[in-house]
Design a protein around this motif. Sequence first.
Motif, PDB file in Angstrom:
ATOM      1  N   LEU B   4      90.631  39.175 -20.263  1.00  0.00           N
ATOM      2  CA  LEU B   4      89.836  38.586 -19.188  1.00  0.00           C
ATOM      3  C   LEU B   4      90.090  37.080 -19.188  1.00  0.00           C
ATOM      4  O   LEU B   4      90.097  36.452 -20.243  1.00  0.00           O
ATOM      5  N   ARG B   5      90.320  36.534 -17.991  1.00  0.00           N
ATOM      6  CA  ARG B   5      90.562  35.097 -17.920  1.00  0.00           C
ATOM      7  C   ARG B   5      89.754  34.522 -16.760  1.00  0.00           C
ATOM      8  O   ARG B   5      89.827  35.018 -15.629  1.00  0.00           O
ATOM      9  N   LEU B   6      88.976  33.495 -17.030  1.00  0.00           N
ATOM     10  CA  LEU B   6      88.264  32.798 -15.961  1.00  0.00           C
ATOM     11  C   LEU B   6      88.866  31.412 -15.848  1.00  0.00           C
ATOM     12  O   LEU B   6      89.048  30.725 -16.855  1.00  0.00           O
ATOM     13  N   ASP B   7      89.211  31.018 -14.621  1.00  0.00           N
ATOM     14  CA  ASP B   7      89.849  29.730 -14.417  1.00  0.00           C
ATOM     15  C   ASP B   7      89.006  28.899 -13.452  1.00  0.00           C
ATOM     16  O   ASP B   7      88.927  29.228 -12.269  1.00  0.00           O
ATOM     17  N   ALA B   8      88.342  27.881 -13.972  1.00  0.00           N
ATOM     18  CA  ALA B   8      87.521  26.947 -13.184  1.00  0.00           C
ATOM     19  C   ALA B   8      86.595  27.690 -12.222  1.00  0.00           C
ATOM     20  O   ALA B   8      86.509  27.382 -11.038  1.00  0.00           O
ATOM     21  N   VAL B   9      85.903  28.675 -12.747  1.00  0.00           N
ATOM     22  CA  VAL B   9      85.049  29.517 -11.908  1.00  0.00           C
ATOM     23  C   VAL B   9      83.714  28.832 -11.625  1.00  0.00           C
ATOM     24  O   VAL B   9      83.095  28.271 -12.523  1.00  0.00           O
ATOM     25  N   ARG B  27      74.283  25.303  -8.037  1.00  0.00           N
ATOM     26  CA  ARG B  27      75.506  25.733  -8.726  1.00  0.00           C
ATOM     27  C   ARG B  27      75.089  26.403 -10.034  1.00  0.00           C
ATOM     28  O   ARG B  27      74.844  25.732 -11.023  1.00  0.00           O
ATOM     29  N   ALA B  28      74.977  27.740 -10.003  1.00  0.00           N
ATOM     30  CA  ALA B  28      74.511  28.472 -11.179  1.00  0.00           C
ATOM     31  C   ALA B  28      75.565  28.449 -12.281  1.00  0.00           C
ATOM     32  O   ALA B  28      75.249  28.378 -13.460  1.00  0.00           O
ATOM     33  N   VAL B  29      76.817  28.531 -11.875  1.00  0.00           N
ATOM     34  CA  VAL B  29      77.939  28.427 -12.807  1.00  0.00           C
ATOM     35  C   VAL B  29      78.891  27.398 -12.216  1.00  0.00           C
ATOM     36  O   VAL B  29      79.169  27.417 -11.025  1.00  0.00           O
ATOM     37  N   ASP B  30      79.351  26.469 -13.055  1.00  0.00           N
ATOM     38  CA  ASP B  30      80.071  25.314 -12.528  1.00  0.00           C
ATOM     39  C   ASP B  30      81.316  25.035 -13.368  1.00  0.00           C
ATOM     40  O   ASP B  30      81.217  24.544 -14.488  1.00  0.00           O
ATOM     41  N   GLY B  31      82.472  25.408 -12.840  1.00  0.00           N
ATOM     42  CA  GLY B  31      83.733  25.044 -13.496  1.00  0.00           C
ATOM     43  C   GLY B  31      83.900  25.619 -14.888  1.00  0.00           C
ATOM     44  O   GLY B  31      84.220  24.899 -15.828  1.00  0.00           O
ATOM     45  N   PRO B  65      83.487  34.840  -7.259  1.00  0.00           N
ATOM     46  CA  PRO B  65      83.285  33.417  -7.529  1.00  0.00           C
ATOM     47  C   PRO B  65      83.355  32.610  -6.232  1.00  0.00           C
ATOM     48  O   PRO B  65      84.094  32.977  -5.313  1.00  0.00           O
ATOM     49  N   SER B  66      82.541  31.543  -6.133  1.00  0.00           N
ATOM     50  CA  SER B  66      82.621  30.658  -4.974  1.00  0.00           C
ATOM     51  C   SER B  66      83.879  29.808  -5.061  1.00  0.00           C
ATOM     52  O   SER B  66      84.457  29.420  -4.052  1.00  0.00           O
ATOM     53  N   GLU B  67      84.267  29.461  -6.293  1.00  0.00           N
ATOM     54  CA  GLU B  67      85.505  28.711  -6.530  1.00  0.00           C
ATOM     55  C   GLU B  67      86.153  29.283  -7.773  1.00  0.00           C
ATOM     56  O   GLU B  67      85.485  29.888  -8.602  1.00  0.00           O
ATOM     57  N   GLY B  68      87.461  29.045  -7.905  1.00  0.00           N
ATOM     58  CA  GLY B  68      88.156  29.473  -9.111  1.00  0.00           C
ATOM     59  C   GLY B  68      88.540  30.935  -9.066  1.00  0.00           C
ATOM     60  O   GLY B  68      88.374  31.601  -8.032  1.00  0.00           O
ATOM     61  N   GLN B  69      89.060  31.424 -10.181  1.00  0.00           N
ATOM     62  CA  GLN B  69      89.593  32.779 -10.195  1.00  0.00           C
ATOM     63  C   GLN B  69      89.234  33.534 -11.466  1.00  0.00           C
ATOM     64  O   GLN B  69      89.165  32.958 -12.545  1.00  0.00           O
ATOM     65  N   ARG B 230      77.365  24.853 -17.094  1.00  0.00           N
ATOM     66  CA  ARG B 230      78.634  24.436 -17.672  1.00  0.00           C
ATOM     67  C   ARG B 230      78.702  24.789 -19.143  1.00  0.00           C
ATOM     68  O   ARG B 230      77.682  24.845 -19.822  1.00  0.00           O
ATOM     69  N   ILE B 231      79.930  24.969 -19.635  1.00  0.00           N
ATOM     70  CA  ILE B 231      80.107  25.151 -21.072  1.00  0.00           C
ATOM     71  C   ILE B 231      80.126  23.765 -21.707  1.00  0.00           C
ATOM     72  O   ILE B 231      80.879  22.892 -21.277  1.00  0.00           O
ATOM     73  N   VAL B 232      79.259  23.554 -22.711  1.00  0.00           N
ATOM     74  CA  VAL B 232      79.235  22.248 -23.367  1.00  0.00           C
ATOM     75  C   VAL B 232      79.944  22.288 -24.720  1.00  0.00           C
ATOM     76  O   VAL B 232      80.368  21.250 -25.220  1.00  0.00           O
ATOM     77  N   GLU B 233      80.055  23.473 -25.298  1.00  0.00           N
ATOM     78  CA  GLU B 233      80.807  23.584 -26.553  1.00  0.00           C
ATOM     79  C   GLU B 233      81.320  25.005 -26.683  1.00  0.00           C
ATOM     80  O   GLU B 233      80.627  25.952 -26.322  1.00  0.00           O
ATOM     81  N   GLN B 234      82.529  25.134 -27.204  1.00  0.00           N
ATOM     82  CA  GLN B 234      83.171  26.442 -27.241  1.00  0.00           C
ATOM     83  C   GLN B 234      84.128  26.468 -28.413  1.00  0.00           C
ATOM     84  O   GLN B 234      84.832  25.478 -28.652  1.00  0.00           O
ATOM     85  N   GLY B 235      84.153  27.567 -29.133  1.00  0.00           N
ATOM     86  CA  GLY B 235      85.090  27.674 -30.246  1.00  0.00           C
ATOM     87  C   GLY B 235      84.723  28.811 -31.171  1.00  0.00           C
ATOM     88  O   GLY B 235      83.871  29.633 -30.840  1.00  0.00           O
ATOM     89  N   ALA B 236      85.371  28.845 -32.341  1.00  0.00           N
ATOM     90  CA  ALA B 236      85.115  29.906 -33.309  1.00  0.00           C
ATOM     91  C   ALA B 236      83.635  29.888 -33.700  1.00  0.00           C
ATOM     92  O   ALA B 236      83.069  28.822 -33.926  1.00  0.00           O
TER      93      ALA B 236
END
Lengths: 316, 325
Positions: B4-9, B27-31, B65-69, B230-236
Amino acid sequence: MEPLISIRGLTVAFDGVPALRGIDLDVHPGEAVGLVGESGCGKSVTWLAALGLLPARAQVGGSVRLGDQELLGAPAPSLDQVRGGRVAMIFQDPASALNPVIRVGKQVEEALRLHRGLTGGAATAEARRLFEQVGIPDPAGRLRAFAHEMSGGQNQRVMIAMALAGRPDLLIADEPTTALDATIQAQILDLLRRVQQDHGMALVLISHDLGVVADLCSRVGVMYAGRMVEQGKAEQIFQSPAHPYTQGLLAALPDMVGPRRRLEAIQGAVPNPASMPPGCAFAPRCGSAGADCDAGTPALRTVRPGHRAACLRIAA
Amino acid sequence: MSLLRLDAVARTYPGERRLFAKAASVRAVDGVSLTVEAGSTLGIVGESGCGKSTLGRLMLGLEPPSEGQVEFDGAAMPAPGTDAWRKLRARMQLVFQDPLGALDRRLTVARQIAEPLVIHGIGDAAARRARVAQLLTDVGLGEDLAARHPHALSGGQRQRAVLARALATDPALLVCDEPVSALDVSIQAQVVNMLVDLQQARGIAMVFISHDLKVVRQVSDSVAVMYLGRIVEQGAADWVLAAPLHPYTRALVSAVPTPGRIARERIVLTGDPPNPAARPSGCAFHPRCPVAVPVCAQQTPPLRAMADGRSVACHLAHPNLDRAA
């Protein structure tokens, strides 16, 4: 020290089905006691019964003494003086505990009129002071707000202000942060700690979340299927739990630090109150249960000073 | 290649109409950009209104999505309701918090679990019966429960039935939205263990949405922390939750009530989670941030990679870049 409130042999049954099967509990002035346990264990029913808040079909037995006063079977007018006066209670869902069509300030003023005889400008000024004390921003403006105009955290602050209005000796908080977000939960727990210390008020915190109880309480009671199965100081309960159920609850919690381990789930489910096991109610789910556990309900025995658990496996 | 890949959704909803003002959109989900690898688990955490459930719906193509893919298995997600999307649904399933709401009260457990097989035309009647019996065993429900209706099950048993149904079509992706939040601690541990076992045995990719950081840490390989869309932090998961870098993640982690930990170490944020319809300027977290500096109110920090492989959207986490700017 004389206990503030003393519960002895409290039983509750709904339509003949027992929900609470004999609870003994003392709360001393100024102390914070936590009650933990899973849905249906009776931790909320204990206090609803003590304050006469259960529906008429509930059969309540035993004794609840507040100082010299027996609360069970007390006439409604004297209970009205106790509830919101010497004993206040806040609940999980503040939005449904507040009246949606009355401004929140008026609701606090009503409590002030009933329990302290304040009216008019004096009541408004005191309500405003209480709002300030519980950390509501713009207290004068918010007095005129309705519950739906405020967030869940702010509504819970209003409920705490209303509880403080009667200058209670005891505040019972029933899952006060369960419906709130993590960062707001932290704020409300901090507020409860502060008002408890500032007012020298006793606090009973009812929660399914052992972490929340560990945060605020110095003494903890663990309930299972309508009975108290373990009681002690918070560090005794959390660091060296004696009852297999308490041990199981703690092992079932995922850790935030250290290597990840498989959770040790407690097998099975809570027994049906209408068909209880013959002896210890936890025996069917317990890893160390034997035939002797079915012989009768184990009484609380002393594990170490101040720490008691209801399990036969504890060396007497 | 990622499953699954979300690109600037982004997902925008029309806001409340005001009498004399133009409706502001929310904007419930932003980029949001992220990937989910086959067989791995991504945990999504955040508070109410941060967009985590909307993100889950975007991942399943339940909302465009309103924007992105959004790409699933290397191809663009078809529009909801189309034949192509319906076909894909067998490979992606959703599990909600409230199992009683997700089950049909009039159908027996066995009928509910068989339903996706019927809808997607998988197997004949005998094969479906065998499959249902196997699924019941897999989720730890006895065969005697197959003929019961949802109201005759406990909360934990209902959530197991929902899971059995979700697994019926052998999905490649399972999105779980607060799957254990309504369950008691002892039952929660049973269901969490079962989810981890089933996921490992079947190599399913899982997206685990929850406000409970302890449970998220238990099941997730990686974690995304959301604040106001928005995602503010992401990682393992081990890095993000053990040594959080974003001030919001730090506050969330410190707010987890843990028996035996001293409460004084807790970071208590002031203020309420903000209203998505009135997003603060710059970094949306700056009004509540204990370490905010003037630049935070002016510029939105982008999510940028750190040396240890995680990404953080905070001006202070990248001091050299932003102080110069």
